[in-house]
Design an enzyme around this catalytic site. Structure first.
Site, short mmCIF file in Angstrom:
data_model
loop_
_atom_site.label_atom_id
_atom_site.label_comp_id
_atom_site.label_asym_id
_atom_site.label_seq_id
_atom_site.Cartn_x
_atom_site.Cartn_y
_atom_site.Cartn_z
N LYS A 22 0.84 -1.20 0.00
CA LYS A 22 0.00 0.00 0.00
C LYS A 22 0.88 1.26 0.00
O LYS A 22 0.63 2.20 -0.75
CB LYS A 22 -0.88 -0.01 1.25
CG LYS A 22 -1.53 1.32 1.56
CD LYS A 22 -2.28 1.30 2.85
CE LYS A 22 -1.48 1.60 4.09
NZ LYS A 22 -1.14 3.01 4.33
N ASN A 23 1.92 1.27 0.84
CA ASN A 23 2.73 2.48 0.98
C ASN A 23 3.64 2.74 -0.21
O ASN A 23 4.27 3.80 -0.29
CB ASN A 23 3.56 2.42 2.27
CG ASN A 23 2.69 2.67 3.50
OD1 ASN A 23 1.50 2.96 3.38
ND2 ASN A 23 3.29 2.54 4.68
N CYS A 120 -3.85 13.13 14.31
CA CYS A 120 -3.96 11.74 13.90
C CYS A 120 -3.91 10.90 15.16
O CYS A 120 -3.33 11.31 16.16
CB CYS A 120 -2.79 11.45 12.96
SG CYS A 120 -2.45 9.74 12.66
N ARG A 125 1.94 14.44 13.62
CA ARG A 125 2.20 14.24 12.20
C ARG A 125 2.03 15.50 11.34
O ARG A 125 1.17 15.55 10.46
CB ARG A 125 1.34 13.10 11.64
CG ARG A 125 1.58 11.81 12.35
CD ARG A 125 0.82 10.67 11.76
NE ARG A 125 1.47 10.10 10.59
CZ ARG A 125 0.98 9.08 9.90
NH1 ARG A 125 -0.15 8.53 10.26
NH2 ARG A 125 1.61 8.60 8.86
N ASP A 308 5.66 0.50 11.97
CA ASP A 308 4.43 -0.15 11.51
C ASP A 308 4.34 -1.62 11.94
O ASP A 308 3.33 -2.27 11.70
CB ASP A 308 4.31 -0.05 9.98
CG ASP A 308 3.88 1.34 9.52
OD1 ASP A 308 3.51 2.16 10.38
OD2 ASP A 308 3.91 1.60 8.31
N ARG A 400 -8.16 -0.39 5.55
CA ARG A 400 -7.37 0.65 4.86
C ARG A 400 -6.09 0.07 4.29
O ARG A 400 -5.59 0.58 3.29
CB ARG A 400 -6.99 1.76 5.86
CG ARG A 400 -8.13 2.64 6.27
CD ARG A 400 -7.62 3.80 7.06
NE ARG A 400 -6.46 4.38 6.38
CZ ARG A 400 -5.50 5.07 6.97
NH1 ARG A 400 -5.54 5.29 8.26
NH2 ARG A 400 -4.50 5.57 6.29
C1 UD1 Z 1 4.98 6.79 6.47
C2 UD1 Z 1 4.12 5.56 6.28
C3 UD1 Z 1 3.61 5.06 7.63
C4 UD1 Z 1 4.80 4.85 8.58
C5 UD1 Z 1 5.69 6.08 8.65
C6 UD1 Z 1 6.96 5.85 9.45
C7 UD1 Z 1 3.13 5.94 4.09
C8 UD1 Z 1 1.92 6.26 3.30
N1 UD1 Z 1 2.99 5.92 5.42
O1 UD1 Z 1 4.17 7.80 7.05
O2 UD1 Z 1 2.92 3.84 7.43
O3 UD1 Z 1 4.32 4.57 9.88
O4 UD1 Z 1 6.08 6.49 7.32
O5 UD1 Z 1 7.67 4.79 8.92
O6 UD1 Z 1 4.18 5.67 3.56
N2 UD1 Z 1 7.26 14.56 10.58
C9 UD1 Z 1 7.39 15.90 10.84
N3 UD1 Z 1 7.18 16.79 9.80
C10 UD1 Z 1 6.84 16.37 8.53
C11 UD1 Z 1 6.73 14.99 8.29
C12 UD1 Z 1 6.95 14.10 9.34
O7 UD1 Z 1 7.68 16.31 11.96
O8 UD1 Z 1 6.66 17.22 7.65
C13 UD1 Z 1 7.49 13.59 11.68
C14 UD1 Z 1 6.25 12.76 11.98
O9 UD1 Z 1 5.38 13.41 12.87
C15 UD1 Z 1 6.87 11.51 12.57
C16 UD1 Z 1 8.17 11.36 11.80
O10 UD1 Z 1 8.43 12.63 11.24
O11 UD1 Z 1 7.16 11.70 13.93
C17 UD1 Z 1 8.16 10.34 10.70
O12 UD1 Z 1 6.99 10.53 9.90
P1 UD1 Z 1 6.96 10.22 8.35
O13 UD1 Z 1 8.12 9.38 7.96
O14 UD1 Z 1 6.73 11.47 7.60
O15 UD1 Z 1 5.64 9.33 8.25
P2 UD1 Z 1 4.65 9.31 7.04
O16 UD1 Z 1 5.43 9.56 5.78
O17 UD1 Z 1 3.47 10.15 7.33
#
Ligand code: UD1
Length: 434
Positions: A22-23, A120, A125, A308, A400
């Protein structure tokens, strides 16, 4: 609302097949926005987040055809004309990964309006790193009325250092940089296999990307991208969930169609716990015949242990002899499954970002509530070893990201059934046009 009813106690035996990731499929679908030509994706899982992305793209004017069954889970997306480069709150609030359209839209259309996702269940996030990255590429960004508005006549290549590793942030900015004028170098990138898979697709579309899958990615911008065909990688989290299910139930399970190379941290941890596994190039056999012993675990960015898989590991830890300390480093609030497991008889104490699990405690069936996607998977695992019949509510979370989980688990001996409204079964969905 659907519920899963699970009677615990059966070892899982036989072969279970893993679906596409999915990701990896979500950013690949967003990448289709970068070209007027069709993108054909194979091995796209039939899960709700994919359907949400279909709606999101269709609202912008894309033709999206989701084909399942004989069509090999093939999705064809054509974004010839985009009538409205906008992602509404209605869709973004149901799936945060909708923000993946921000980069491609501003690169292709020169403007994008995407709802901010808001809070969330598992943490704050924010998407500040996506925004900073796009600003470095020359986009001007405004935030108003809960929306991010990005504008740029043409993005320009730049040097970008991510303050923190972000998976979808890396993907979002990577997609935008493919159409920027000049070269971009991105540092401190996420190294997840899903990022490398996206870069693979983008290169097939005519992009020039090197280094995806490492922490530094180089992109030479091009004027135009074209159509391509791509097969999505197997879902390493679904595979990991089944591997833990095999270990937990004392089964002998062949998890087929996966990519063992992407499962290194999990397989190493399982060895420490006393779980025997053997793998070929595309399958992992798990033999849950030995006693389980406690082992501490810390979640980290890839190639570390994936956040995850933290909830599923916690279910396993309840059945291991001794104390396991689980530290969650990626998200602030990702232990909601713990309280539900406690209701099933587990001994878990939460101290900030650590969960202290004392095992082994027999689990007894209970009615439990799924709070997010991976938490629901962990409750399914706990229910598979609990005595009696558990009922898991709010199964829409699991839908999902897991394709037909009850059918797959039933096929290897689990006593599991769904009650309530069923997911619509689709052989080949009609062409959808916004
Ligand atoms: C993706 C995955 C999710 C997984 C996560 C971490 C997808 C669709 N989802 O989520 O399943 O759990 O990676 O492996 O691929 N952060 C910030 N600012 C930002 C972006 C992120 O502070 O602009 C922080 C987040 O709050 C979190 C950390 O960075 O604490 C990692 O998040 P991130 O890697 O961005 O997760 P997702 O990409 O949302």
């Amino acid at each position: 609302m659907d519920k899963l009813v699970i009677r615990g106690g059966n070892p899982l035996l036989g072969t279970i097949r893993v679906s596409g990731a999915k990701n990896a499929a979500l950013p690949a679908m967003a990448a289709a926005l970068l070209t007027e030509e069709p993108i054909i994706l194979e091995n796209v899982p039939q899960v709700r987040d994919i359907e949400t992305t279909r709606k999101l793209l269709a609202e912008m004017g894309a033709d999206v055809e989701l084909g399942y069954g004989r069509a090999q889970h093939r999705t064809t997306i054509c974004c010839r004309t985009l009538v409205s480069p906008e992602a509404s709150y209605e869709l973004v609030k149901t799936m945060r990964a909708s923000t993946l359209v921000l980069g491609p839209l501003v690169a292709r259309c020169g403007r994008a309006r995407v709802s901010l996702p808001g809070g969330c269940a598992i943490g704050a996030r924010p998407i500040d790193l996506h925004i900073k990255g796009l600003e470095r590429l020359g986009a001007s960004i405004n935030q108003e009325h809960g929306y991010v508005e990005a504008k740029a006549e043409r993005l320009r290549g730049a040097e970008i250092v991510f303050d923190k590793i972000t998976v979808t942030g890396t993907e979002d900015v990577l997609m935008a940089a493919t159409l920027a004028e000049g070269d971009t170098v991105m540092h401190n990138c996420a190294r997840e296999p899903e990022v490398a898979d996206l870069a693979d697709l983008l290169n097939k579309m005519g992009a020039h990307i090197e280094g995806a899958g490492t922490s530094t990615i180089h992109i030479k911008g091009v004027d135009k991208l074209h159509g391509a065909k791509h097969r999505i990688i197997p879902d390493r989290i679904e595979a990991g969930t089944f591997i833990v299910a095999g270990a937990l139930t004392g089964g002998d399970l062949n998890v087929a169609g996966c990519e063992p190379r992407h499962l290194g941290a999990l397989l190493q941890k399982l060895l420490e716990v006393g779980v025997r596994t053997a793998h070929t190039t595309d399958a992992v056999r798990v033999m849950g015949d030995g006693p389980l012993k406690a082992a501490d675990m810390v979640t980290e960015e890839y190639p570390g242990f994936p956040t995850d898989m933290q909830a599923q590991y916690m279910a396993l830890a309840t059945q291991a002899e001794g104390t396991s300390i689980i530290t969650e480093n990626i998200f602030e609030n990702r232990f909601m499954h713990a309280q539900e497991m406690v209701r099933m008889g587990a001994n878990i104490r939460i101290e900030g970002s650590r969960a202290i699990v004392r095992g082994r405690t027999p689990l007894s069936a209970a009615a439990v509530l799924a709070s997010d996607l991976r938490a629901s998977a962990s409750l399914v695992l706990a229910a598979l070893v609990a005595e009696g019949e558990s009922i898991i509510d709010r199964v829409y979370h699991i839908d999902r990201g897991y394709e037909h989980i009850e059918e797959k688990l039933k096929g290897v001996g689990a006593q599991i059934r769904r009650i309530g409204e069923m997911l619509p079964k689709r052989s080949v969905a009609p062409m959808v046009r916004a």
